[in-house]
Scaffold this motif. Structure first.
Motif, PDB file in Angstrom:
ATOM      1  N   SER A   1       1.370   7.125  -6.596  1.00  0.00           N
ATOM      2  CA  SER A   1       0.288   8.074  -6.852  1.00  0.00           C
ATOM      3  C   SER A   1       0.713   9.507  -6.560  1.00  0.00           C
ATOM      4  CB  SER A   1      -0.939   7.707  -6.005  1.00  0.00           C
ATOM      5  OG  SER A   1      -1.433   6.429  -6.356  1.00  0.00           O
ATOM      6  N   ALA A   2       1.395   9.707  -5.437  1.00  0.00           N
ATOM      7  CA  ALA A   2       1.805  11.058  -5.056  1.00  0.00           C
ATOM      8  C   ALA A   2       2.852  11.618  -6.022  1.00  0.00           C
ATOM      9  CB  ALA A   2       2.340  11.059  -3.628  1.00  0.00           C
ATOM     10  N   TYR A   3       3.804  10.783  -6.420  1.00  0.00           N
ATOM     11  CA  TYR A   3       4.794  11.250  -7.393  1.00  0.00           C
ATOM     12  C   TYR A   3       4.154  11.462  -8.770  1.00  0.00           C
ATOM     13  CZ  TYR A   3       8.872  10.713  -4.359  1.00  0.00           C
ATOM     14  OH  TYR A   3       9.811  10.861  -3.349  1.00  0.00           O
ATOM     15  N   SER A   4       3.193  10.628  -9.115  1.00  0.00           N
ATOM     16  CA  SER A   4       2.489  10.820 -10.385  1.00  0.00           C
ATOM     17  C   SER A   4       1.747  12.149 -10.401  1.00  0.00           C
ATOM     18  CB  SER A   4       1.506   9.681 -10.629  1.00  0.00           C
ATOM     19  OG  SER A   4       2.181   8.453 -10.811  1.00  0.00           O
ATOM     20  N   ASP A   5       1.092  12.477  -9.287  1.00  0.00           N
ATOM     21  CA  ASP A   5       0.416  13.774  -9.188  1.00  0.00           C
ATOM     22  C   ASP A   5       1.411  14.920  -9.288  1.00  0.00           C
ATOM     23  OD1 ASP A   5      -2.114  12.717  -9.014  1.00  0.00           O
ATOM     24  OD2 ASP A   5      -2.277  12.926  -6.837  1.00  0.00           O
ATOM     25  N   SER A   6       2.591  14.728  -8.713  1.00  0.00           N
ATOM     26  CA  SER A   6       3.627  15.759  -8.798  1.00  0.00           C
ATOM     27  C   SER A   6       4.026  15.981 -10.250  1.00  0.00           C
ATOM     28  CB  SER A   6       4.842  15.352  -7.967  1.00  0.00           C
ATOM     29  OG  SER A   6       4.507  15.197  -6.602  1.00  0.00           O
ATOM     30  N   LEU A   7       4.127  14.904 -10.995  1.00  0.00           N
ATOM     31  CA  LEU A   7       4.468  15.016 -12.416  1.00  0.00           C
ATOM     32  C   LEU A   7       3.332  15.664 -13.206  1.00  0.00           C
ATOM     33  CD1 LEU A   7       6.286  14.452 -14.842  1.00  0.00           C
ATOM     34  CD2 LEU A   7       5.393  12.105 -14.880  1.00  0.00           C
TER      35      LEU A   7
ATOM     36  N   ASP B   1      13.136  15.152 -14.265  1.00  0.00           N
ATOM     37  CA  ASP B   1      13.544  14.536 -12.991  1.00  0.00           C
ATOM     38  C   ASP B   1      12.386  13.786 -12.340  1.00  0.00           C
ATOM     39  OD1 ASP B   1      16.174  15.400 -13.151  1.00  0.00           O
ATOM     40  OD2 ASP B   1      15.816  17.239 -12.013  1.00  0.00           O
ATOM     41  N   LEU B   2      11.207  14.383 -12.331  1.00  0.00           N
ATOM     42  CA  LEU B   2      10.050  13.716 -11.734  1.00  0.00           C
ATOM     43  C   LEU B   2       9.667  12.460 -12.508  1.00  0.00           C
ATOM     44  CD1 LEU B   2       7.839  16.796 -10.822  1.00  0.00           C
ATOM     45  CD2 LEU B   2       8.877  15.189  -9.205  1.00  0.00           C
ATOM     46  N   THR B   3       9.845  12.491 -13.817  1.00  0.00           N
ATOM     47  CA  THR B   3       9.526  11.320 -14.634  1.00  0.00           C
ATOM     48  C   THR B   3      10.377  10.123 -14.247  1.00  0.00           C
ATOM     49  OG1 THR B   3       8.819  12.695 -16.497  1.00  0.00           O
ATOM     50  CG2 THR B   3       9.435  10.424 -16.998  1.00  0.00           C
ATOM     51  N   THR B   4      11.651  10.349 -13.954  1.00  0.00           N
ATOM     52  CA  THR B   4      12.516   9.231 -13.552  1.00  0.00           C
ATOM     53  C   THR B   4      12.042   8.612 -12.241  1.00  0.00           C
ATOM     54  OG1 THR B   4      14.105  10.638 -12.344  1.00  0.00           O
ATOM     55  CG2 THR B   4      14.496  10.299 -14.685  1.00  0.00           C
ATOM     56  N   VAL B   5      11.570   9.459 -11.327  1.00  0.00           N
ATOM     57  CA  VAL B   5      11.087   8.950 -10.043  1.00  0.00           C
ATOM     58  C   VAL B   5       9.779   8.188 -10.224  1.00  0.00           C
ATOM     59  CG1 VAL B   5      10.400   9.569  -7.699  1.00  0.00           C
ATOM     60  CG2 VAL B   5      12.243  10.835  -8.817  1.00  0.00           C
ATOM     61  N   VAL B   6       8.867   8.739 -10.999  1.00  0.00           N
ATOM     62  CA  VAL B   6       7.581   8.069 -11.261  1.00  0.00           C
ATOM     63  C   VAL B   6       7.812   6.713 -11.919  1.00  0.00           C
ATOM     64  CG1 VAL B   6       5.443   8.177 -12.603  1.00  0.00           C
ATOM     65  CG2 VAL B   6       6.253  10.197 -11.377  1.00  0.00           C
ATOM     66  N   ASN B   7       8.698   6.659 -12.889  1.00  0.00           N
ATOM     67  CA  ASN B   7       8.971   5.392 -13.575  1.00  0.00           C
ATOM     68  C   ASN B   7       9.531   4.338 -12.630  1.00  0.00           C
ATOM     69  OD1 ASN B   7       8.102   6.464 -15.984  1.00  0.00           O
ATOM     70  ND2 ASN B   7      10.136   6.918 -16.766  1.00  0.00           N
ATOM     71  N   ALA B   8      10.346   4.765 -11.685  1.00  0.00           N
ATOM     72  CA  ALA B   8      10.927   3.810 -10.731  1.00  0.00           C
ATOM     73  C   ALA B   8       9.870   3.233  -9.794  1.00  0.00           C
ATOM     74  CB  ALA B   8      12.028   4.492  -9.923  1.00  0.00           C
ATOM     75  N   TRP B   9       8.805   4.003  -9.507  1.00  0.00           N
ATOM     76  CA  TRP B   9       7.746   3.552  -8.614  1.00  0.00           C
ATOM     77  C   TRP B   9       6.565   2.922  -9.368  1.00  0.00           C
ATOM     78  CZ3 TRP B   9       7.831   2.749  -3.598  1.00  0.00           C
ATOM     79  CH2 TRP B   9       8.712   3.477  -2.778  1.00  0.00           C
TER      80      TRP B   9
ATOM     81  N   THR C   1       0.831  -1.201   0.000  1.00  0.00           N
ATOM     82  CA  THR C   1       0.000   0.000   0.000  1.00  0.00           C
ATOM     83  C   THR C   1       0.865   1.250   0.000  1.00  0.00           C
ATOM     84  OG1 THR C   1      -1.793  -1.128   1.171  1.00  0.00           O
ATOM     85  CG2 THR C   1      -1.778   1.280   1.244  1.00  0.00           C
ATOM     86  N   ASN C   2       1.919   1.245   0.803  1.00  0.00           N
ATOM     87  CA  ASN C   2       2.822   2.397   0.856  1.00  0.00           C
ATOM     88  C   ASN C   2       3.433   2.674  -0.512  1.00  0.00           C
ATOM     89  OD1 ASN C   2       5.868   3.465   1.475  1.00  0.00           O
ATOM     90  ND2 ASN C   2       4.412   4.229   2.999  1.00  0.00           N
ATOM     91  N   ALA C   3       3.818   1.613  -1.211  1.00  0.00           N
ATOM     92  CA  ALA C   3       4.402   1.777  -2.544  1.00  0.00           C
ATOM     93  C   ALA C   3       3.383   2.326  -3.536  1.00  0.00           C
ATOM     94  CB  ALA C   3       4.954   0.440  -3.033  1.00  0.00           C
TER      95      ALA C   3
ATOM     96  N   TYR D   1      -4.227   8.459   0.771  1.00  0.00           N
ATOM     97  CA  TYR D   1      -3.789   9.635   0.030  1.00  0.00           C
ATOM     98  C   TYR D   1      -4.884  10.016  -0.955  1.00  0.00           C
ATOM     99  CZ  TYR D   1      -1.403  12.371  -3.597  1.00  0.00           C
ATOM    100  OH  TYR D   1      -1.066  13.336  -4.522  1.00  0.00           O
ATOM    101  N   THR D   2      -5.200  11.308  -1.003  1.00  0.00           N
ATOM    102  CA  THR D   2      -6.193  11.807  -1.935  1.00  0.00           C
ATOM    103  C   THR D   2      -5.488  12.426  -3.131  1.00  0.00           C
ATOM    104  OG1 THR D   2      -7.757  12.252  -0.153  1.00  0.00           O
ATOM    105  CG2 THR D   2      -8.173  13.314  -2.263  1.00  0.00           C
ATOM    106  N   ARG D   3      -5.724  11.874  -4.312  1.00  0.00           N
ATOM    107  CA  ARG D   3      -5.056  12.355  -5.513  1.00  0.00           C
ATOM    108  C   ARG D   3      -5.628  13.706  -5.954  1.00  0.00           C
ATOM    109  NH1 ARG D   3      -3.000   8.206  -9.905  1.00  0.00           N
ATOM    110  NH2 ARG D   3      -1.871  10.176 -10.254  1.00  0.00           N
ATOM    111  N   VAL D   4      -4.932  14.385  -6.843  1.00  0.00           N
ATOM    112  CA  VAL D   4      -5.378  15.712  -7.268  1.00  0.00           C
ATOM    113  C   VAL D   4      -6.711  15.653  -8.012  1.00  0.00           C
ATOM    114  CG1 VAL D   4      -3.066  16.704  -7.322  1.00  0.00           C
ATOM    115  CG2 VAL D   4      -3.961  15.559  -9.366  1.00  0.00           C
ATOM    116  N   ASN D   5      -7.072  14.487  -8.526  1.00  0.00           N
ATOM    117  CA  ASN D   5      -8.373  14.345  -9.202  1.00  0.00           C
ATOM    118  C   ASN D   5      -9.473  13.892  -8.242  1.00  0.00           C
ATOM    119  OD1 ASN D   5      -7.779  11.667  -8.734  1.00  0.00           O
ATOM    120  ND2 ASN D   5      -7.821  11.029 -10.882  1.00  0.00           N
ATOM    121  N   GLY D   6      -9.154  13.829  -6.945  1.00  0.00           N
ATOM    122  CA  GLY D   6     -10.131  13.444  -5.937  1.00  0.00           C
ATOM    123  C   GLY D   6     -10.175  11.962  -5.621  1.00  0.00           C
ATOM    124  N   GLU D   7      -9.457  11.137  -6.373  1.00  0.00           N
ATOM    125  CA  GLU D   7      -9.452   9.697  -6.134  1.00  0.00           C
ATOM    126  C   GLU D   7      -8.730   9.374  -4.828  1.00  0.00           C
ATOM    127  OE1 GLU D   7      -7.714   5.598  -8.261  1.00  0.00           O
ATOM    128  OE2 GLU D   7      -7.302   7.579  -9.110  1.00  0.00           O
TER     129      GLU D   7
END
Length: 462
Positions: free
Chosen positions: A65-71, A274-282, A58-60, A360-366
């Protein structure tokens, strides 16, 4: 089943009844079950649903999700910056600033995924590191990037740390030394001369270019009280068809404003990369770090708790709040140009709470949620500690909400840290973060995992 057949109901069940994902062992095969005396004892009502692997996964998923929202919000920021550069109107300027503020909301909640040697802040033996510094380093010597005020009262920390190795000109104005503003130019000067204040990329470089310096004076000046305004860079700093300025009333050639716009766009492109590299890793299906982390067992559980504790104590309570407080320095606040530090504090604390509650609540409300550390403490027989830690995290969020509310009603963080104003509100957040760190350390012991020192990230006594 007949409830009178239960011989024991633990406190864990009473406390865990609200957990929709948890189920108890009803003891139906115990001594009074259908198998009679040949049956085996039940689990005394303890939930058997939540396992450590569930919590880790769940943490992963939330990290992704949080890094994806950041991107996602960084891409939206880039679009707003492109619109500003193409057409520098008051509305586009306002929209670009709002896009920056919006982009900070999810990223602030990702800070809890640091301190793990993960995709954001790994350190390899060959000297390569994760992109955390390039994304979010602060404070920065803004004099390296663009013009600054000539007033010494507000420029104590606007320059590089080491005067003997400082760069004498700024990138935007020096067309001879830096004829082209592109990725190579901007990244090539990041922490140049081994000076940590030579920050040329990331959120705060973009913030400076949008807001400019906050010209409230710091200690040592004749001004004793700051006002409640943030930086006030004029829109004319982006004019490219006549009327270009570098500050109000300072007429410049149009190419300087062109270069300022180019810098904004390049910095945004680097941030997205930079954010894309982090999102891809997760990424759950293909991300190598995701796969390693979810298979990591107790080592991964320890990293979750270590990230929570180290962000709470050394980074947030220490470096991001206490240093600014004891120095009474707005240059030491996290988002000093935009006066958005109240959100940094709130969102960093929220990220810790997210990790505990697995929500965690995503930027789209999910809503992304699942098995939590709270659930795990109940499962493993520590209901009192589960509620104690939950309570300390709620106390921190309540204290952080006061800082947030005050800023939104006219008293930003750089006013709150002044002597004789409302320092007790800032001190309350620090105390709450220290208390929750104590409880996180208790959880680490209760769950029998091994972490590094949670208090290693600040030299200040808290």
């Amino acid at each position: 089943m007949n409830f009178k057949d239960l011989t024991k109901v633990s406190a864990a069940v009473v406390l865990g009844l609200s957990l929709a994902a948890c189920s108890g062992d009803d003891g139906k095969n115990g001594t009074n079950g259908t198998d009679g005396t040949n049956g085996t004892n039940g689990a005394d009502g303890k939930t058997t649903f939540v396992a450590r692997a569930d919590v880790i996964k769940t943490n992963a998923n939330i990290a992704y999700s949080a890094y994806s929202d950041s991107l996602i919000t960084a891409v939206a920021l880039k679009e707003s910056l492109d619109a500003l550069v193409a057409n520098p109107t008051a509305q586009n300027f306002t929209d670009a600033k709002q896009a920056w503020l919006d982009a900070r909301e999810p990223y602030g909640q990702t800070e809890v995924y640091r301190f793990r040697e993960g995709p954001i802040d790994f350190e390899n033996a060959d000297g390569t590191t994760g992109p955390e510094g390039a994304i979010n380093a602060w404070p920065l010597g803004e004099a390296l990037i663009d013009y600054i005020s000539t007033s010494p009262a507000v420029n104590g920390n606007a320059f590089q740390e080491d005067d003997s190795r400082a760069i004498s000109s700024n990138i935007i104005a020096d067309t001879t030394a830096y004829p082209t503003i592109n990725k190579a130019t901007v990244t090539g000067l990041f922490e140049t001369n081994e000076d940590e204040r030579n920050v040329t990329t990331g959120y705060h470089a973009i913030e400076f270019l949008l807001w400019g310096q906050d010209l409230n004076a710091d200690l040592g000046s004749s001004q004793t009280t700051r006002d409640a305004t943030a930086g006030n860079r004029p829109l004319t700093d982006f004019n490219t068809t006549g009327g270009c300025t570098s500050g109000t009333g300072n007429a410049m050639a149009d190419n300087i404003c062109e270069r300022r716009g180019q810098y904004l766009q390049v910095a945004a492109d680097i941030l997205i990369e930079d954010l894309t590299t982090v999102v891809n890793a997760w990424e759950p299906a293909t991300g190598e770090h995701y796969k390693t982390f979810v298979a990591g067992g107790d080592a991964s559980l320890a990293l979750i708790l270590e990230g929570m504790g180290r962000l709470s104590y050394g980074e947030l309570a220490g470096e991001r709040i206490n240093v600014a407080l004891i120095n009474n320095s707005q240059e030491d606040e996290h988002s000093c140009f935009s006066d958005n530090t109240h959100r940094d504090i709130y969102l960093n604390a929220k990220g810790v709470q997210n990790s505990f509650n697995a929500s965690y609540t995503r930027v789209n409300g999910e809503e992304i949620s699942g098995a939590s550390i709270y659930d795990l403490l109940l499962t493993e027989g520590h209901p009192e500690l589960a509620n104690k830690l939950r309570g300390s995290l709620e106390a921190t969020m309540a204290a952080a909400s006061v800082i947030d509310t005050k800023a939104k009603t006219g008293m930003p963080f750089d006013l709150l840290i002044q002597s004789g104003i409302d320092q007790e509100n800032v001190i309350a957040v620090i105390k709450a973060l220290v208390a929750q760190t104590d409880d996180i350390e208790e959880a680490i012991k209760a769950l029998n995992v091994t972490t590094n020192d949670l208090r290693q990230d600040t030299e200040e006594k808290i």
